[in-house]
Design a protein around this motif. Structure first.
Motif, PDB file in Angstrom:
ATOM      1  N   ALA A  11       0.864  -1.184   0.000  1.00 23.33           N
ATOM      2  CA  ALA A  11       0.000   0.000   0.000  1.00 23.33           C
ATOM      3  C   ALA A  11       0.898   1.232   0.000  1.00 23.33           C
ATOM      4  CB  ALA A  11      -0.886   0.015   1.244  1.00 23.33           C
ATOM      5  N   CYS A  12       0.446   2.249  -0.684  1.00 20.17           N
ATOM      6  CA  CYS A  12       1.175   3.512  -0.671  1.00 20.17           C
ATOM      7  C   CYS A  12       0.221   4.624  -0.253  1.00 20.17           C
ATOM      8  CB  CYS A  12       1.751   3.817  -2.056  1.00 20.17           C
ATOM      9  SG  CYS A  12       2.631   5.403  -2.098  1.00 20.17           S
ATOM     10  N   ALA A  13       0.632   5.388   0.739  1.00 19.46           N
ATOM     11  CA  ALA A  13      -0.143   6.572   1.161  1.00 19.46           C
ATOM     12  C   ALA A  13       0.656   7.805   0.763  1.00 19.46           C
ATOM     13  CB  ALA A  13      -0.367   6.544   2.667  1.00 19.46           C
ATOM     14  N   TRP A  14       0.009   8.675   0.061  1.00 17.10           N
ATOM     15  CA  TRP A  14       0.699   9.857  -0.470  1.00 17.10           C
ATOM     16  C   TRP A  14      -0.105  11.102  -0.096  1.00 17.10           C
ATOM     17  CZ3 TRP A  14      -0.911  12.704  -5.133  1.00 17.10           C
ATOM     18  CH2 TRP A  14      -0.003  13.711  -5.491  1.00 17.10           C
ATOM     19  N   VAL A  15       0.582  12.098   0.382  1.00 16.76           N
ATOM     20  CA  VAL A  15      -0.070  13.362   0.745  1.00 16.76           C
ATOM     21  C   VAL A  15       0.203  14.372  -0.370  1.00 16.76           C
ATOM     22  CG1 VAL A  15      -0.233  15.211   2.436  1.00 16.76           C
ATOM     23  CG2 VAL A  15       0.258  12.878   3.184  1.00 16.76           C
ATOM     24  N   PRO A  16      -0.778  14.681  -1.191  1.00 14.92           N
ATOM     25  CA  PRO A  16      -0.549  15.655  -2.266  1.00 14.92           C
ATOM     26  C   PRO A  16      -0.350  17.054  -1.697  1.00 14.92           C
ATOM     27  CG  PRO A  16      -2.855  15.040  -2.176  1.00 14.92           C
ATOM     28  CD  PRO A  16      -2.152  14.182  -1.181  1.00 14.92           C
ATOM     29  N   ARG A  17       0.400  17.853  -2.405  1.00 18.53           N
ATOM     30  CA  ARG A  17       0.686  19.243  -2.005  1.00 18.53           C
ATOM     31  C   ARG A  17       1.175  19.254  -0.550  1.00 18.53           C
ATOM     32  NH1 ARG A  17      -4.293  18.980  -4.472  1.00 18.53           N
ATOM     33  NH2 ARG A  17      -4.317  19.777  -6.594  1.00 18.53           N
ATOM     34  N   ALA A  43       1.771   0.852  -6.661  1.00 20.87           N
ATOM     35  CA  ALA A  43       0.943   1.479  -5.624  1.00 20.87           C
ATOM     36  C   ALA A  43       1.213   2.979  -5.568  1.00 20.87           C
ATOM     37  CB  ALA A  43       1.234   0.826  -4.278  1.00 20.87           C
ATOM     38  N   ARG A  44       2.495   3.352  -5.689  1.00 18.10           N
ATOM     39  CA  ARG A  44       2.823   4.775  -5.623  1.00 18.10           C
ATOM     40  C   ARG A  44       2.214   5.537  -6.808  1.00 18.10           C
ATOM     41  NH1 ARG A  44       6.866   7.651  -8.066  1.00 18.10           N
ATOM     42  NH2 ARG A  44       7.991   5.799  -8.732  1.00 18.10           N
ATOM     43  N   LEU A  45       2.372   4.996  -8.010  1.00 22.77           N
ATOM     44  CA  LEU A  45       1.859   5.698  -9.188  1.00 22.77           C
ATOM     45  C   LEU A  45       0.332   5.792  -9.155  1.00 22.77           C
ATOM     46  CD1 LEU A  45       4.215   4.095 -11.860  1.00 22.77           C
ATOM     47  CD2 LEU A  45       4.275   6.443 -11.001  1.00 22.77           C
ATOM     48  N   LEU A  46      -0.293   4.731  -8.698  1.00 16.96           N
ATOM     49  CA  LEU A  46      -1.763   4.752  -8.636  1.00 16.96           C
ATOM     50  C   LEU A  46      -2.255   5.735  -7.573  1.00 16.96           C
ATOM     51  CD1 LEU A  46      -2.300   0.930  -9.036  1.00 16.96           C
ATOM     52  CD2 LEU A  46      -3.142   2.691 -10.607  1.00 16.96           C
ATOM     53  N   ALA A  47      -1.518   5.832  -6.446  1.00 14.13           N
ATOM     54  CA  ALA A  47      -1.909   6.808  -5.418  1.00 14.13           C
ATOM     55  C   ALA A  47      -1.738   8.229  -5.942  1.00 14.13           C
ATOM     56  CB  ALA A  47      -1.074   6.599  -4.162  1.00 14.13           C
ATOM     57  N   GLN A  48      -0.631   8.476  -6.656  1.00 19.84           N
ATOM     58  CA  GLN A  48      -0.388   9.821  -7.172  1.00 19.84           C
ATOM     59  C   GLN A  48      -1.367  10.183  -8.277  1.00 19.84           C
ATOM     60  OE1 GLN A  48       3.805   9.594  -8.148  1.00 19.84           O
ATOM     61  NE2 GLN A  48       4.341  10.658  -6.259  1.00 19.84           N
ATOM     62  N   GLY A  50       5.363  -0.956 -13.665  1.00 21.03           N
ATOM     63  CA  GLY A  50       5.006  -1.247 -12.272  1.00 21.03           C
ATOM     64  C   GLY A  50       5.996  -2.149 -11.590  1.00 21.03           C
ATOM     65  N   ILE A  51       7.237  -2.196 -12.085  1.00 19.68           N
ATOM     66  CA  ILE A  51       8.264  -3.061 -11.504  1.00 19.68           C
ATOM     67  C   ILE A  51       9.087  -2.246 -10.509  1.00 19.68           C
ATOM     68  CG2 ILE A  51      10.325  -4.435 -12.018  1.00 19.68           C
ATOM     69  CD1 ILE A  51       9.093  -4.897 -14.824  1.00 19.68           C
ATOM     70  N   LEU A  87      -1.929   0.744 -14.975  1.00 18.42           N
ATOM     71  CA  LEU A  87      -0.970   1.843 -15.103  1.00 18.42           C
ATOM     72  C   LEU A  87      -0.940   2.407 -16.523  1.00 18.42           C
ATOM     73  CD1 LEU A  87       2.082   0.408 -13.094  1.00 18.42           C
ATOM     74  CD2 LEU A  87       0.515   2.209 -12.373  1.00 18.42           C
ATOM     75  N   ALA A  88      -1.394   1.623 -17.473  1.00 21.15           N
ATOM     76  CA  ALA A  88      -1.187   1.990 -18.879  1.00 21.15           C
ATOM     77  C   ALA A  88      -1.754   3.361 -19.223  1.00 21.15           C
ATOM     78  CB  ALA A  88      -1.794   0.913 -19.776  1.00 21.15           C
ATOM     79  N   GLY A  89      -2.861   3.726 -18.597  1.00 20.54           N
ATOM     80  CA  GLY A  89      -3.509   4.973 -18.982  1.00 20.54           C
ATOM     81  C   GLY A  89      -3.035   6.197 -18.217  1.00 20.54           C
ATOM     82  N   LEU A  90      -2.082   6.006 -17.300  1.00 18.05           N
ATOM     83  CA  LEU A  90      -1.657   7.139 -16.471  1.00 18.05           C
ATOM     84  C   LEU A  90      -0.645   8.009 -17.214  1.00 18.05           C
ATOM     85  CD1 LEU A  90      -1.258   5.394 -12.993  1.00 18.05           C
ATOM     86  CD2 LEU A  90      -3.258   6.524 -13.972  1.00 18.05           C
ATOM     87  N   PRO A  91      -0.585   9.315 -16.912  1.00 17.17           N
ATOM     88  CA  PRO A  91       0.335  10.198 -17.634  1.00 17.17           C
ATOM     89  C   PRO A  91       1.795   9.923 -17.280  1.00 17.17           C
ATOM     90  CG  PRO A  91      -0.768  11.385 -15.889  1.00 17.17           C
ATOM     91  CD  PRO A  91      -1.432  10.053 -15.963  1.00 17.17           C
ATOM     92  N   ILE A  92       2.657  10.169 -18.225  1.00 19.44           N
ATOM     93  CA  ILE A  92       4.085   9.896 -18.056  1.00 19.44           C
ATOM     94  C   ILE A  92       4.718  10.826 -17.026  1.00 19.44           C
ATOM     95  CG2 ILE A  92       5.064  11.492 -19.776  1.00 19.44           C
ATOM     96  CD1 ILE A  92       5.929   7.847 -19.791  1.00 19.44           C
ATOM     97  N   ALA A  93       4.054  11.975 -16.756  1.00 17.37           N
ATOM     98  CA  ALA A  93       4.611  12.953 -15.814  1.00 17.37           C
ATOM     99  C   ALA A  93       4.703  12.395 -14.404  1.00 17.37           C
ATOM    100  CB  ALA A  93       3.755  14.208 -15.822  1.00 17.37           C
TER     101      ALA A  93
END
Lengths: 528, 240
Positions: A8-14, A157-162, A237-238, A183-189
């Motif tokens: 699991a990844c918990a990310w706090v935006p901003r 998990a990190r990319l999906l949380a972001q 996702g590796i 993950l395929a549809g997420l932006p490269i940024a």
């Protein structure tokens, strides 16, 4: 059978803005911009969701940002608040899993392998969703709005949380083996490539992670080098780094840099309460309580005042913590206003105690901790405790022990309705009914005179006949003695005394003592 | 329907005694009989009506060698023997733990607050203890110092203390050379000058015991004036 890995990844935006809002809850819901850089060239570094939604962007000058949003609240970046927010993030993670990786100040990764709720495949996804929601709620209680995702790898998990940056209060749980698809549809940024690589990918028309993942590996290595391969692995996702578990800290610190100077106890109480709330929330999450508090007040013009309050029963109630600290600060005069606070706690596990149904009511450990703390603030910590007797006949062998420890040690030894312990020798609480109007008692009670009264004594025929001391003077009406004692001659604490019981004209009976080494007489105690 | 001019009078005492009605009565005085904490001395308990009242201020007044400290420690011992917690706010740091232990006080259950001779901090300390709750007996030993600071105790202090213990099962005992609580005390016991008993005169003399008289000088629900003779002697001896 291989163990299914789930993270699991918990990310706090901003994050910088969130840390400021956590520091100052009045900012919640208001447009906030965090300023970075020197005073002359300060620029907006991060913005809250409210400010971002109204057009404020990182890199704007403060003036420009206020032009867009007149009610914009600007604050300098606060490293102390960010460190405290990171610590809170980790605390919440440790409350859910023992294996936690701090992958950045604004995000944390949890290894979910082996958690009991996730062992069974049936309903595992629902359990994971509940776990993610629980984590989000815990972080919200700590003042941190987080995004949570669960996947088979930490990177996924990190990319999906972001990817949930603009979707508040939502979680993503990806079934095992479908990470690349999600993950395929997420932006490269989201991969934050270095500017040159980002520019190259943009020229190639690669804007989604799926497109980068589909590129031929050898060709990518030839054109972008190892960094390109690493980006592609992340896009699939590796995990490219091993899991590095963080060690729970033993020191609990909450700090606050003030934008204004505090010059009164009322102002200090206001900000201190906020510090205590934040610290107590973290303690509560980890099931711990503060046993000692150290408040460091940073003063304007340099210097600091350190105030420590120790010997507490484990406490995690913000109001109690605040009162204990303020109790020791009343009447304090500091040489300069306070411009910053840091509150550090030593902790112990919060024990859930079952009250004894047969024992008389007594204060709870938290109540007792508050009582002892307030008494210590009044009379001094060393003046509060349970009296103890040392294993010696030395007359001044008196000390105190911590009261809560003494209570814990004696808990349950006396119970209403149970057979009473043996009565003290000759005590009046005997079962025999005493004759009317009389009690039979054994022990004569003494009150100590502190400090002992220096006395001048006239001796005739080896017995005291007159005594003169402060407030006491006259002929000895009756005397019993001498009682000679000596001991500990092998140590610095040795004594040799001669004691008398003397009745003086004021109607009282005193214990008169002579130190045989100095030949000085003192009135040590009075029979009462 | 009542006849005009007839006043309906309620016998509150009778209503309070009715177990069926007791839960519905608002005044706690009528619901529950006021409990007392035994002092540990049967003759004294006899004139006190069972002991010191809970939820009220009681006073022990006496000079040196009056037996005041003995009574105080007996009350603490009685409470700690039951397993309850007690507290002693000691203005002059005069507690002799050995005497307390000999009387029967379970020392680990006694919170000793030493004020170092500062009377002014004894009152807030007692207030903290009373408001904190959970202590069976809170004793304030006012020491043997000058009497004039005791005369100047502000009534607001006593009101606060009275309110703090009101409705709680705590006994608040004030012990000093003179009374300070006045009408705020529900009960005041004055101890006469103690009479020491000696085994004999001359070189072989021995302090055998102490005899004193306790007089009930203030009590709210009875007529004051009752007395009790209290005699303490050394183990195995009978005071002359």
């Amino acid at each position: 059978m291989s163990l299914l890995r789930r993270y699991a990844c918990a990310w706090v935006p901003r994050f910088a803005a969130a840390a400021l809002v956590r520091r100052d809850p009045d900012l919640r819901g208001r447009p906030v911009a965090v300023l970075q850089g020197a005073a002359a060239t300060r620029r907006v570094g991060e913005v809250s969701a409210e400010a971002g939604g109204r057009g404020v962007r990182p890199g704007m000058s403060a003036t420009e940002a206020r032009t867009w949003v007149p009610d914009l609240v600007t604050r300098d970046q606060d490293p102390d608040a960010e460190r405290a927010a990171t610590a809170a993030l980790l605390d919440a993670a440790w409350a859910l899993s023992p294996r936690v990786e701090a992958t950045g100040p604004d995000r944390v990764c949890l290894d979910l392998a082996g958690l009991p709720a996730l062992r069974h495949s049936a309903g595992a996804r629902a359990a994971e969703t509940r776990l993610a929601e629980c984590g989000m709620a815990m972080l919200a209680a700590l003042g941190l709005p987080a995004r949570v995702a669960i996947a088979g790898t930490r990177t996924a998990a990190r990319l999906l949380a972001q990817a949930l940056v603009d979707i508040p209060a939502d979680v993503t749980v990806v079934p095992p083996g479908t990470e690349s698809h999600h993950l395929a549809g997420l932006p490269i940024a989201l991969l934050t490539p270095i500017p040159e690589v980002a520019l190259t990918l943009e020229r190639w028309g690669i804007v989604r992670l799926g497109e980068l993942a589909a590129l031929p590996r050898a060709a990518l290595l030839a054109r972008l080098g190892v960094s390109g391969l690493r980006l592609q692995a992340e896009a699939r996702g590796i995990d490219v780094h091993p899991f590095v578990a963080a060690v729970p800290p033993e020191i609990w610190v909450e700090a606050l840099a003030l934008d204004w100077e505090v010059t009164s106890v009322e102002g200090l109480a206001f900000v201190l309460h906020r510090l205590c709330e934040r610290l107590a929330a973290r303690l509560e999450v980890r099931g711990r309580g503060a046993t000692a508090l150290t408040l460091t007040c940073r003063l304007a013009g340099g210097g600091a005042h350190v105030h420590r309050r120790g010997g507490l029963a484990p406490l995690a109630e913000p109001r109690t913590l605040g009162r204990l600290l303020l109790g020791g600060l009343e009447g304090l005069t500091l040489p300069a206003p306070i411009v910053g606070l840091a509150l550090e706690a030593e902790t112990a596990a919060l024990a859930a105690l079952q009250a004894d149904l047969f024992a008389p009511p007594r204060p709870s450990p938290r109540q007792l901790g508050e009582i002892l703390g307030r008494l210590a603030a009044l009379v001094g910590p060393e003046q509060v405790g349970a009296p103890t007797l040392e294993d010696t006949h030395r007359p001044d062998a008196i000390g105190t022990a911590p009261f809560e420890a003494a209570v814990a040690g004696s808990r349950g030894s006396g119970r209403a309705g149970m057979p009473l312990p043996p009565e003290p020798c000759g005590s009046s609480r005997t079962s025999a009914i005493p004759p009317p109007g009389h009690v039979t008692g054994a022990t004569l009670v003494r009150r100590r005179l502190v400090p002992p009264l220096a006395a001048e004594v006239e001796i005739q025929a080896g017995r005291p006949v007159t005594v003169t001391a402060s407030g006491v003077r006259g002929r000895v009406l009756a005397a019993a003695g001498p009682w000679r004692t000596a001991g500990e001659w092998w140590a610095d604490t040795g004594w040799a005394r001669e004691e008398w019981d003397v009745a003086l004209p004021d109607g009282a009976v005193y214990r008169l003592a002579q130190d045989l080494t100095t030949r000085r007489w003192t009135l040590d105690a009075v029979y009462d | 329907m009542r006849a005009p001019g007839v006043t309906l009078r309620l016998d509150l005492a009778r209503l309070g005694a009715d177990p069926a009605l007791a839960p519905f009565l608002v005044r706690p005085d009528l619901r529950l009989p006021r409990r007392a904490a035994a002092s540990g001395l049967a003759p004294l308990d006899a004139i006190l009506g069972g002991g010191f009242p809970r939820g009220r201020i009681s006073e022990l007044v006496g000079s040196r060698t009056s037996g005041r400290t003995r009574l105080l420690l007996e009350s603490l011992a009685q409470a700690t023997t039951r397993g309850a917690l007690t507290a002693l706010v000691d203005v002059a740091d005069s507690l002799d733990p050995m005497s307390a232990a000999a009387v029967g006080v379970d020392l680990p259950r006694l919170l000793w607050v030493r004020c170092g001779g500062r009377l002014r901090i004894a009152w807030p300390a007692a207030d903290v203890l009373a408001r904190g709750g959970g202590f069976d007996v809170i004793a304030v030993d006012l020491g043997d110092g000058p009497v004039w600071p005791l005369v100047r105790v502000p009534p607001t202090t006593l009101v606060r203390l009275q309110r703090a213990v009101e409705g709680t099962p705590t006994v608040l005992l004030l012990a000093g050379p003179r009374g300070v609580a006045g009408s705020f005390a529900a009960l005041t016991v004055a101890l006469g000058r103690g009479v020491p008993r000696w085994a004999a005169s001359g070189p072989a003399s021995l302090l055998l015991g102490l005899e004193t008289e306790a007089r009930l000088v203030r009590v709210r629900d009875r007529t004051p004036g009752a007395t009790a003779q209290l005699v303490w002697g050394i183990d195995g001896t009978t005071p002359a």
